[in-house]
Enzyme design. Structure first.
Site, PDB file in Angstrom:
ATOM      1  N   GLY A 294       0.801  -1.267   0.001  1.00 44.17           N
ATOM      2  CA  GLY A 294      -0.012   0.027  -0.081  1.00 44.17           C
ATOM      3  C   GLY A 294       0.837   1.314  -0.066  1.00 44.17           C
ATOM      4  O   GLY A 294       1.850   1.452  -0.486  1.00 44.17           O
ATOM      5  N   SER A 295       0.306   2.336   0.747  1.00 48.18           N
ATOM      6  CA  SER A 295       0.980   3.454   0.454  1.00 48.18           C
ATOM      7  C   SER A 295       2.260   3.650   1.182  1.00 48.18           C
ATOM      8  O   SER A 295       3.063   4.883   0.952  1.00 48.18           O
ATOM      9  CB  SER A 295      -0.052   4.843   0.890  1.00 48.18           C
ATOM     10  OG  SER A 295      -1.205   4.630   0.282  1.00 48.18           O
TER      11      SER A 295
END
Length: 639
Positions: A294-295
């Site tokens: 993810g981020s």
């Protein structure tokens, strides 16, 4: 003539006989010399073995210590029951009494007592006996019944660091983790008590000989036990609060690669490893589990874009409408309506997916994947633990526009927590990558250091110092002003990035409502010495963002670091932009020399108390520069 020949023949025979006798005598002398001198030790040992017996005395297994010498895995002394059947007079009575004390059947104990062997170790019921049971057996005073020293592994802090340490079997042999990897160092050499017996096994009155055991070597870790226990506590609380499917926590020094704390959930107690599933006891999720980051992966895209001169954080703007078109696909931002016009620094603060897609497109797939490879994704970190995975990265020839875009914001790639910690550590450490490790030295039973591990610089200058500085600044801004604000600690410089990754099911499809929520951060942001990574798998009953669930845990760990190492506040840090529901802090102004009325105007939001009859302030409590909560009382001393 005949007499002469007869006499000559007789002389020859005498000489021959004499020669033969001499040869035989010489052979006897040589043989006696060979037996008495050359083969003496061997034959003496063989003869001694016929009438000597050894009762084993167990050696202590080497201890496992933290960086400060605190014992994490030690030993407790127990006893083992040894029988010499030939010396037991009333076998039925002995079997009956021992069976009663050990809580086993008389038939089972009779098998041991009647066994046709010189020495019988009663296993397993006679192993690792408590002091109370040993005393009862000793009080019997039976011939042929012996209690010998044995040690048992003592995992002092139960589940703490269990996946790293591993566990041992009933014979103190390492079966997993460091216990298995360093078995040759940890295992000692058993001693013995030697006694002598006749041909029937009866004990002779010859004095016993004691051979001391040699204990195993101690292993010192890079782990800080106090920090480890703090991490264990936070993950346990998170597991209960959010009913997680799993959790991971890692703390590392980016300048050396030393692992200061590491834990994962589900966990286990090494002393009772038999009570857990194979998956639980053998999977150290911090190095074994690979998942979409993810981020948090955006840190790599940001570093590459800055280092390649593809983005200006402060002057360039990007308009986020909430989505971006890539080939035939539409990729969305987490904020449905988008963030509107923003600088690229705000793209980072807001964790704006479309903005990172643009960075990835500017880099191009060859350059982005070059950075992915050189920062260690797709390969093992080389940490000195077994069971490490290498993750999954797209083959370059299979990367199209959509794959490039999703990779730029951390989707479609599979990495381990340890890989992320290693990569981010090198990005914020001026592009210098150190191999992570947990064992710092090995010390033998005599106190000699037989092996010492120094930090290993694996790669250097992966990005420039200027690029590293800009990344640190941007990530400090994420914590002060953006999605990572729940990790902010008042008065300290902390940088970091949140991550929210949708999990992939067994069918290869993204699961609905099931995420891995993560946060990776570091402090001090201007010169990092600690990197903290927290990931929660399948957290329930919480808003599905890393900044909501994982960042507060990271904050708690930063506060533990501050308290344990007595770190001082840094007034140069970024002030936080507080939301309406958060506790606000105010920096105390220097009011000395000002009038009371001037001070009241500067102390808006604080309660003012004062003493003295004058109009000029000469002292304040708290002092100037102190950060205090809004609404706090400030005391002024007037002249």
């Amino acid at each position: 003539m005949v007499n002469y020949m007869f006499q000559s023949t007789q002389n020859s025979r005498i000489k021959l006989v004499f020669l033969v006798v001499c040869i035989i005598f010489a052979i006897i002398v040589i043989r006696v010399f060979y037996v008495q001198v050359i083969e003496y030790n061997e034959l003496n040992n063989l003869a001694e073995d016929l009438w000597s017996r050894n009762l084993p005395v167990g050696a202590d297994r080497g201890r496992i210590l933290d960086r400060n010498g605190e014992v994490i895995a030690g030993n407790v002394t127990t006893s083992t029951l040894i029988l010499v059947p030939a010396q037991i007079i009333d076998k039925e009575k002995v079997a009956e009494d021992l069976a009663s004390i050990l809580n086993v059947s008389k038939e089972e104990m009779t098998k041991h007592v009647d066994k046709k062997t010189s020495i019988e170790r009663v296993h397993p019921e006679g192993r690792n006996l408590s002091y109370e049971i040993s005393e009862k057996i000793n009080d019997l005073g039976y011939d042929g019944v012996y209690l010998v020293k044995e040690t048992k592994r003592d995992y002092i802090y139960s589940e703490a660091l269990s996946h790293v340490i591993g566990y041992v079997g009933i014979d103190n042999q390492g079966l997993s983790g460091l216990e298995l990897m360093y078995e040759e160092y940890l295992t000692g050499k058993d001693g013995s008590i030697k006694y002598y017996s006749d041909g029937k096994g009866k004990k002779l009155s010859i004095p016993e000989v004691y051979v001391s055991p040699v204990n195993g070597s101690d292993i010192t870790l890079t782990i800080d036990l106090n920090l480890q226990l703090a991490l264990e506590n936070e993950l346990t609380n998170a597991e209960k609060k959010y009913n997680t499917e799993g959790a991971i926590g890692i703390i590392m020094n980016p300048k050396t690669g030393e692992i200061l704390a590491m834990s994962s959930r589900p966990t286990f107690n090494p002393a009772f490893y038999q009570n857990y599933s194979i998956e639980t006891i053998n999977r150290n999720l911090a190095i074994w589990s690979s998942f979409e980051p993810g981020s948090t992966f955006k840190i790599l895209t940001l570093a590459a874009a800055i280092n390649e001169g593809k983005v200006n954080l402060f002057e360039e703007h990007y308009y986020d409408s909430g989505s971006i078109k890539v080939a035939s696909s539409t990729l969305h931002c987490w904020k449905h309506k988008g963030h509107g016009d923003e600088t690229f620094l705000q793209v980072v603060e807001n964790s704006c997916n479309p903005g990172f897609v643009v960075m990835g497109q500017r880099l191009g797939k060859e350059t982005l994947f070059e950075y992915i490879n050189k920062f260690g994704f797709g390969t093992k970190t080389g940490i000195d633990l077994n069971g490490e995975a290498k993750g999954i990265i797209f083959n370059l020839d299979r990367v199209g526009p959509v794959e490039l875009a999703t990779t730029a914001f951390g989707q479609g790639v599979s990495v381990t927590a340890m890989q992320q910690v290693q990569a981010v550590s090198s990005i914020i450490n001026n592009g210098n990558m150190f191999t992570p490790y947990v064992v710092s030295k090995i010390i033998d039973a005599s106190g000699n250091v037989i092996k010492e591990v120094k930090p290993t610089l694996k790669k250097e200058n992966l990005i420039s110092e200027e690029s590293s500085s800009l990344v640190r600044y941007a990530l400090e801004s994420v914590v002060a002003n953006g999605s990572g604000h729940n990790a902010y600690v008042e008065g300290y410089r902390i940088g970091g990035k949140t991550g929210t990754a949708q999990k992939v099911g067994a069918d290869g499809r993204y699961m609905v409502g099931n995420y891995i929520l993560s946060f990776i951060g570091f402090m001090p942001a201007n010169d990092p010495e600690y990197v903290v990574y927290i990931a929660l798998d399948g957290a329930k009953g919480v808003t599905q963002y890393g900044g909501t669930a994982s960042a507060p845990i990271a904050k708690a760990m930063f506060e533990s670091i501050i308290n344990l190492y007595e770190l001082k506040p840094d007034p140069e840090g970024m002030p936080k932009e507080y939301t309406w529901y958060e506790t606000k802090y105010i920096t105390m102004s220097d009011l000395r020399g000002k009038t009371l009325e001037e001070a009241k105007k500067l102390l808006t939001g604080l309660t003012v108390e004062y003493s003295g009859n004058g109009q000029t302030i000469i002292e304040t409590n708290p002092e100037a520069g102190t950060r205090i909560k809004e609404g706090s009382a400030v005391k002024l001393l007037l002249n």
